[in-house]
Write a protein that holds these residues in place. Sequence first.
Motif, mmCIF file in Angstrom:
data_model
loop_
_atom_site.group_PDB
_atom_site.id
_atom_site.type_symbol
_atom_site.label_atom_id
_atom_site.label_comp_id
_atom_site.label_asym_id
_atom_site.label_seq_id
_atom_site.Cartn_x
_atom_site.Cartn_y
_atom_site.Cartn_z
ATOM 1 N N ARG A 105 32.407 46.324 31.170
ATOM 2 C CA ARG A 105 33.461 45.314 31.233
ATOM 3 C C ARG A 105 34.496 45.578 30.152
ATOM 4 N NH1 ARG A 105 34.803 40.144 29.148
ATOM 5 N NH2 ARG A 105 35.504 38.656 30.753
ATOM 6 N N ILE A 106 35.773 45.394 30.496
ATOM 7 C CA ILE A 106 36.857 45.561 29.527
ATOM 8 C C ILE A 106 36.812 44.451 28.486
ATOM 9 C CG2 ILE A 106 39.366 45.405 29.214
ATOM 10 C CD1 ILE A 106 38.700 48.066 30.257
ATOM 11 N N VAL A 107 36.798 44.837 27.211
ATOM 12 C CA VAL A 107 36.996 43.904 26.102
ATOM 13 C C VAL A 107 38.113 44.470 25.233
ATOM 14 C CG1 VAL A 107 34.645 43.018 26.124
ATOM 15 C CG2 VAL A 107 35.201 45.002 24.713
ATOM 16 N N LYS A 150 39.741 34.288 30.613
ATOM 17 C CA LYS A 150 39.452 32.858 30.717
ATOM 18 C C LYS A 150 38.146 32.445 30.047
ATOM 19 C CE LYS A 150 42.147 32.112 34.936
ATOM 20 N NZ LYS A 150 42.148 31.616 36.335
ATOM 21 N N THR A 151 37.262 33.384 29.745
ATOM 22 C CA THR A 151 36.027 33.001 29.070
ATOM 23 C C THR A 151 36.281 32.863 27.571
ATOM 24 O OG1 THR A 151 35.264 35.270 28.691
ATOM 25 C CG2 THR A 151 34.714 34.269 30.810
ATOM 26 N N ARG A 152 35.407 32.130 26.888
ATOM 27 C CA ARG A 152 35.648 31.811 25.484
ATOM 28 C C ARG A 152 35.683 33.050 24.603
ATOM 29 N NH1 ARG A 152 35.993 27.256 22.763
ATOM 30 N NH2 ARG A 152 35.498 27.205 20.538
ATOM 31 N N GLY A 153 34.952 34.085 24.985
ATOM 32 C CA GLY A 153 34.925 35.289 24.181
ATOM 33 C C GLY A 153 36.072 36.245 24.442
ATOM 34 N N ASP A 154 36.927 35.925 25.396
ATOM 35 C CA ASP A 154 38.030 36.827 25.746
ATOM 36 C C ASP A 154 39.231 36.592 24.828
ATOM 37 O OD1 ASP A 154 36.544 37.955 27.765
ATOM 38 O OD2 ASP A 154 37.425 36.749 29.357
ATOM 39 N N ASN A 172 45.988 24.108 12.561
ATOM 40 C CA ASN A 172 45.665 24.699 13.866
ATOM 41 C C ASN A 172 44.223 25.199 13.945
ATOM 42 O OD1 ASN A 172 48.157 24.330 15.236
ATOM 43 N ND2 ASN A 172 49.019 26.054 14.116
ATOM 44 N N ASN A 173 43.332 24.473 13.287
ATOM 45 C CA ASN A 173 41.926 24.841 13.392
ATOM 46 C C ASN A 173 41.461 24.795 14.848
ATOM 47 O OD1 ASN A 173 39.528 25.675 12.121
ATOM 48 N ND2 ASN A 173 38.713 23.601 12.160
ATOM 49 N N ALA A 174 41.978 23.851 15.616
ATOM 50 C CA ALA A 174 41.670 23.759 17.049
ATOM 51 C C ALA A 174 42.759 24.468 17.846
ATOM 52 C CB ALA A 174 41.547 22.295 17.467
ATOM 53 N N TRP A 175 42.949 25.754 17.555
ATOM 54 C CA TRP A 175 44.078 26.500 18.131
ATOM 55 C C TRP A 175 43.991 26.668 19.639
ATOM 56 C CZ3 TRP A 175 42.848 31.107 20.567
ATOM 57 C CH2 TRP A 175 41.599 31.661 20.271
ATOM 58 N N ARG A 176 42.810 26.572 20.192
ATOM 59 C CA ARG A 176 42.673 26.738 21.640
ATOM 60 C C ARG A 176 43.234 25.542 22.415
ATOM 61 N NH1 ARG A 176 38.837 30.757 23.063
ATOM 62 N NH2 ARG A 176 37.598 31.521 21.309
ATOM 63 N N THR A 177 43.145 24.347 21.818
ATOM 64 C CA THR A 177 43.485 23.129 22.562
ATOM 65 C C THR A 177 44.609 22.307 21.945
ATOM 66 O OG1 THR A 177 41.742 21.946 21.360
ATOM 67 C CG2 THR A 177 41.151 22.928 23.475
ATOM 68 N N GLU A 178 44.858 22.431 20.633
ATOM 69 C CA GLU A 178 45.834 21.558 19.979
ATOM 70 C C GLU A 178 46.784 22.354 19.094
ATOM 71 O OE1 GLU A 178 43.843 18.394 17.951
ATOM 72 O OE2 GLU A 178 42.439 18.021 19.579
#
Length: 257
Positions: A156-158, A106-110, A67-73
Amino acid sequence: MKRALRNAGLGGCLALTAGCATSQPNTFTFTADLPPNFSYVAVVYYVPAKGETCTVETKDNLAPVFNNAWRTEYKPDSEITIRRTRNGCPLVVSRIELDINATYGKTRGDFGGDSAGVVIRDELDPQYKRAFNEAGVSTFFGECQWLFRTAGTNRRIVKILDCKKTNAQGEPGRGRPFSAYTLDQLSGKTVRMRIKSADEERPAIGDTWVKVPNGWKRCMGDNFDDQYAFCFGNYKDFSGFQMPDGRQCTIYPGCTE
């Protein structure tokens, strides 16, 4: 005579087939039950088998990553090899390092992340060795909580993800989610990590938010440009902030009072 030989051959095949059928698989399954928008990355490490004096350089004994590509695969099931050989050196699985990742915008850093782990040894003290049920499944547990704060000139909330070990009833333990097994336990079995999400979020930094009946309000600090903005006893002056989706809000998590 020919019939006897054929019968003997058949008997040998049956015996061989039976032997193959009872041979132990060289894999086990790691899987996870996770809350929505959660995933894991698993890195699997191998060491020389007990009694072996050989060594293998890291470049020839690279740790498989699931699951190295956990965001997409992302796939919840990972089939893990128990024993393998590199450069003639017999190796056994030693540990699984786990990253638990979760997204909140929705942003990559979220996203936030924390760690978990599985250790495998030839022998273990019985108090650390986790058992399998009749179905061949062993489950260990944890709970992850979001810690929120503000950042930047727009406040901004993080969020930060904080994961702890629990028992099956959800009672917290010490440290990160963790489990341990012996090599002879794993063949054909399933190791499951079950993580729940905490019911409530809490501030990441103390004395920066004030709890009110319907959420949390952000202390103003010296002024809106004060990046630390500790309350310091002032529980009347509050500031707005920006949610990850861009909304301007005055109370968290409901946004409007």
